[in-house]
Write an enzyme that holds these catalytic residues in place. Structure first.
Site, PDB file in Angstrom:
ATOM      1  N   THR A  28       0.523  -1.134   0.210  1.00 59.76           N
ATOM      2  CA  THR A  28      -0.148   0.379  -0.172  1.00 59.76           C
ATOM      3  C   THR A  28       1.654   1.338   0.098  1.00 59.76           C
ATOM      4  O   THR A  28       1.617   1.106   0.599  1.00 59.76           O
ATOM      5  CB  THR A  28      -1.114   0.170   1.097  1.00 59.76           C
ATOM      6  OG1 THR A  28      -2.181  -0.744   1.145  1.00 59.76           O
ATOM      7  CG2 THR A  28      -1.322   1.146   1.614  1.00 59.76           C
ATOM      8  N   GLY A  29       0.047   2.646  -0.783  1.00 55.57           N
ATOM      9  CA  GLY A  29       0.911   3.740  -0.268  1.00 55.57           C
ATOM     10  C   GLY A  29       0.974   4.148  -2.146  1.00 55.57           C
ATOM     11  O   GLY A  29       1.135   3.455  -2.728  1.00 55.57           O
ATOM     12  N   GLY A  96       2.643   4.488   7.550  1.00 52.04           N
ATOM     13  CA  GLY A  96       2.366   5.463   7.155  1.00 52.04           C
ATOM     14  C   GLY A  96       1.204   6.011   6.583  1.00 52.04           C
ATOM     15  O   GLY A  96       0.652   7.280   7.102  1.00 52.04           O
ATOM     16  N   GLU A 103      -0.326  -5.864   5.780  1.00 47.25           N
ATOM     17  CA  GLU A 103       0.842  -5.528   5.582  1.00 47.25           C
ATOM     18  C   GLU A 103       1.552  -6.542   5.794  1.00 47.25           C
ATOM     19  O   GLU A 103       2.500  -7.278   5.065  1.00 47.25           O
ATOM     20  CB  GLU A 103       1.239  -3.699   5.419  1.00 47.25           C
ATOM     21  CG  GLU A 103       0.975  -3.221   4.450  1.00 47.25           C
ATOM     22  CD  GLU A 103       1.553  -1.859   4.464  1.00 47.25           C
ATOM     23  OE1 GLU A 103       0.925  -1.285   4.047  1.00 47.25           O
ATOM     24  OE2 GLU A 103       1.898  -1.772   5.737  1.00 47.25           O
TER      25      GLU A 103
HETATM   26  C1  5RP Z   1       1.565   2.072   4.478  1.00 50.91           C
HETATM   27  C2  5RP Z   1       2.904   2.335   4.777  1.00 50.91           C
HETATM   28  C3  5RP Z   1       3.715   2.736   3.191  1.00 50.91           C
HETATM   29  O1  5RP Z   1       4.504   0.973   2.928  1.00 50.91           O
HETATM   30  C4  5RP Z   1       4.815   3.353   3.547  1.00 50.91           C
HETATM   31  O2  5RP Z   1       3.670   3.970   4.312  1.00 50.91           O
HETATM   32  C5  5RP Z   1       5.581   4.258   2.414  1.00 50.91           C
HETATM   33  O3  5RP Z   1       4.468   4.434   1.754  1.00 50.91           O
HETATM   34  P1  5RP Z   1       4.306   5.600   0.802  1.00 50.91           P
HETATM   35  O4  5RP Z   1       4.508   4.820  -0.383  1.00 50.91           O
HETATM   36  O5  5RP Z   1       3.734   6.519  -0.265  1.00 50.91           O
HETATM   37  O6  5RP Z   1       6.131   6.758   0.784  1.00 50.91           O
HETATM   38  O7  5RP Z   1       3.731   1.141   5.343  1.00 50.91           O
HETATM   39  O8  5RP Z   1       0.762   1.601   5.165  1.00 50.91           O
END
Ligand code: 5RP
Length: 218
Positions: A28-29, A96, A103
């Site tokens: 995710t992200g 984040g 995950e």
């Molecule tokens: C979501 C996560 C994401 O992998 C992490 O926040 C990184 O996000 P991004 O690729 O937007 O920088 O752990 O829960």
């Protein structure tokens, strides 16, 4: 190169780890969103995906990629996901985007964890990024008190409810010198669903988007 271009470079490079005819684990992200776009270009060559969030499921399905229930898949060859911080031992802070528990579940059934990041995510010591902890809502204050005893400053992520109906505490002020031990300690607090430390099961491959392109470390 912008940060998003570096994320894109990492996300597209991860396509090399996707097995033809297989099911791929998808994190995710914003970095993973680039990976999903890349996956869309080979959608006819894969069986589908197991997703770690409602957001990723929606994006996968919009591209016509079948999404399988995690309970129907015993094992995945590869899981591709981002991170908020990663150290030299490939321990990570994640969550984040509040998807840490799913995950961790998808990572747990995967042989290989391919971490895709831009080069701002590499750190010597984890903890500058506040450590996300998913908690059962009725336990939020009790967990916060326990996290304070560990030296952290937990802050309730207001307005966020996880895909599992839970709350997130972001723990500031921790210098995480022993990620494996802290992962065990925090996961043992009553009311914690998951801590966003991925150390017991860290990354196997790291793909870093840099101004020079994707750097792959196996
Ligand atoms: C979501 C996560 C994401 O992998 C992490 O926040 C990184 O996000 P991004 O690729 O937007 O920088 O752990 O829960």
């Amino acid at each position: 190169m912008t940060q998003d271009e570096m994320k894109k470079a990492a996300g597209w490079a991860a396509l090399n780890y996707v097995e033809k005819g297989g099911i791929v684990g998808v994190g995710t992200g914003s970095t993973v969103n680039h990976f999903i776009d890349a996956l869309g270009t080979i959608k006819d060559e894969i069986k589908g995906a197991v997703s770690s969030s409602v957001a990723s499921t929606e994006k996968l399905e919009a591209l016509g990629i079948p999404v399988f229930d995690c309970n129907d898949v015993e094992k995945l060859n590869v899981y591709v996901d981002g991170a908020d911080e990663i150290n030299a031992s490939r321990d990570m802070i994640k969550g984040g985007g509040a998807a840490l528990t799913r995950e961790k579940i998808v990572a747990a059934i995967s042989d290989k964890f391919v971490c895709i990041v831009d080069d701002t995510k590499a750190v010597d010591v984890l903890g500058q990024f506040p450590l996300p902890v998913e908690v059962i809502p009725m336990a939020r204050e009790q967990v916060a008190r326990e996290l304070k005893k560990l030296g952290g400053n937990p802050v309730y992520r207001e307005g966020v409810v996880t895909d599992n109906g839970c709350d997130i505490l972001d723990v500031h002020g921790l210098a995480i010198t022993d990620p494996k031990a802290l992962e065990i300690t925090i996961n043992a607090i009553v009311g914690v669903v998951t801590v966003g430390l991925f150390a017991a099961r860290g990354a196997d491959v790291v793909i870093t988007g840099t101004p020079e392109g994707a750097k792959i470390e196996e």
